[in-house]
Write a protein that holds these residues in place. Structure first.
Motif, mmCIF file in Angstrom:
data_model
loop_
_atom_site.group_PDB
_atom_site.id
_atom_site.type_symbol
_atom_site.label_atom_id
_atom_site.label_comp_id
_atom_site.label_asym_id
_atom_site.label_seq_id
_atom_site.Cartn_x
_atom_site.Cartn_y
_atom_site.Cartn_z
ATOM 1 N N ASP A 90 15.115 -25.857 -10.085
ATOM 2 C CA ASP A 90 13.789 -26.019 -9.471
ATOM 3 C C ASP A 90 13.016 -24.709 -9.467
ATOM 4 O OD1 ASP A 90 14.313 -28.703 -9.016
ATOM 5 O OD2 ASP A 90 14.968 -28.377 -6.945
ATOM 6 N N LEU A 93 12.005 -23.947 -13.082
ATOM 7 C CA LEU A 93 10.983 -24.897 -13.518
ATOM 8 C C LEU A 93 9.623 -24.570 -12.914
ATOM 9 C CD1 LEU A 93 10.200 -27.363 -15.138
ATOM 10 C CD2 LEU A 93 10.868 -28.772 -13.184
ATOM 11 N N GLU A 94 9.618 -24.171 -11.665
ATOM 12 C CA GLU A 94 8.347 -23.801 -11.029
ATOM 13 C C GLU A 94 7.673 -22.673 -11.802
ATOM 14 O OE1 GLU A 94 6.922 -21.975 -6.784
ATOM 15 O OE2 GLU A 94 8.449 -23.554 -6.734
ATOM 16 N N ASP A 95 8.471 -21.750 -12.319
ATOM 17 C CA ASP A 95 7.943 -20.606 -13.051
ATOM 18 C C ASP A 95 7.462 -20.976 -14.454
ATOM 19 O OD1 ASP A 95 7.414 -17.772 -13.347
ATOM 20 O OD2 ASP A 95 9.212 -17.677 -14.607
ATOM 21 N N GLN A 97 6.895 -24.349 -15.639
ATOM 22 C CA GLN A 97 6.515 -25.752 -15.787
ATOM 23 C C GLN A 97 5.324 -25.984 -16.712
ATOM 24 O OE1 GLN A 97 5.682 -27.551 -12.015
ATOM 25 N NE2 GLN A 97 4.312 -25.920 -11.369
ATOM 26 N N ASN A 98 4.348 -25.101 -16.722
ATOM 27 C CA ASN A 98 3.204 -25.291 -17.631
ATOM 28 C C ASN A 98 3.640 -25.209 -19.084
ATOM 29 O OD1 ASN A 98 1.380 -25.655 -15.535
ATOM 30 N ND2 ASN A 98 0.888 -23.484 -15.415
ATOM 31 N N ASP A 99 4.530 -24.266 -19.389
ATOM 32 C CA ASP A 99 5.043 -24.148 -20.755
ATOM 33 C C ASP A 99 5.858 -25.374 -21.135
ATOM 34 O OD1 ASP A 99 3.923 -21.579 -21.152
ATOM 35 O OD2 ASP A 99 5.607 -20.669 -20.091
ATOM 36 N N VAL A 100 6.695 -25.833 -20.206
ATOM 37 C CA VAL A 100 7.518 -27.009 -20.478
ATOM 38 C C VAL A 100 6.625 -28.225 -20.731
ATOM 39 C CG1 VAL A 100 9.196 -28.624 -19.491
ATOM 40 C CG2 VAL A 100 9.517 -26.159 -19.192
ATOM 41 N N ALA A 101 5.586 -28.383 -19.927
ATOM 42 C CA ALA A 101 4.681 -29.527 -20.078
ATOM 43 C C ALA A 101 3.966 -29.518 -21.432
ATOM 44 C CB ALA A 101 3.660 -29.537 -18.945
ATOM 45 N N HIS A 106 10.107 -30.305 -27.960
ATOM 46 C CA HIS A 106 11.158 -30.961 -27.188
ATOM 47 C C HIS A 106 11.791 -32.056 -28.027
ATOM 48 C CE1 HIS A 106 13.388 -32.617 -23.869
ATOM 49 N NE2 HIS A 106 12.887 -33.806 -24.142
#
Length: 108
Positions: A90, A93-95, A97-101, A106
């Motif tokens: 968590d 991911l907070e750090d 999350q924009n890149d992951v989105a 993927h």
């Protein structure tokens, strides 16, 4: 097989336990309190057969533990390290999350 390859293979197997939405939902469900299959099914709105298969995977990988009491089996995280790892997911991911989105690479 080199020792490093063995280590990577074992890490991949461990990480695989966390790489499924249903398994993550199960882990979050039992993060703070042990629960029966029925309680987990109700909480994550799943189907019992599917949840049982994922519980078997998680237990087989050593991520969770099961405790029998009467006719019920209670599932919990294996130890504090697993709980800490879920919390760290968590935090990371907070750090990112924009890149992951936005990640287009993927692979399912």
């Amino acid at each position: 097989m080199k020792e490093n390859e063995f280590d990577f293979d074992m890490k991949v197997k461990l990480i695989h336990g966390f790489s499924n939405k249903t398994r993550l939902q199960i882990l979050e469900s039992i993060k703070d309190q042990e629960k029966t299959v029925s309680q987990i099914v109700e909480e994550i709105n799943g189907n019992q057969s599917n949840i049982s298969q994922h519980l078997a995977c998680l237990k087989g990988c050593g991520i969770i533990a099961g405790r029998n009491e009467g006719k019920y089996c209670y599932y919990s995280l294996r130890n504090q390290h697993i709980k800490d790892l879920l919390t760290m997911f968590d935090v990371v991911l907070e750090d990112v999350q924009n890149d992951v989105a936005c990640c287009e690479r993927h692979i399912d």
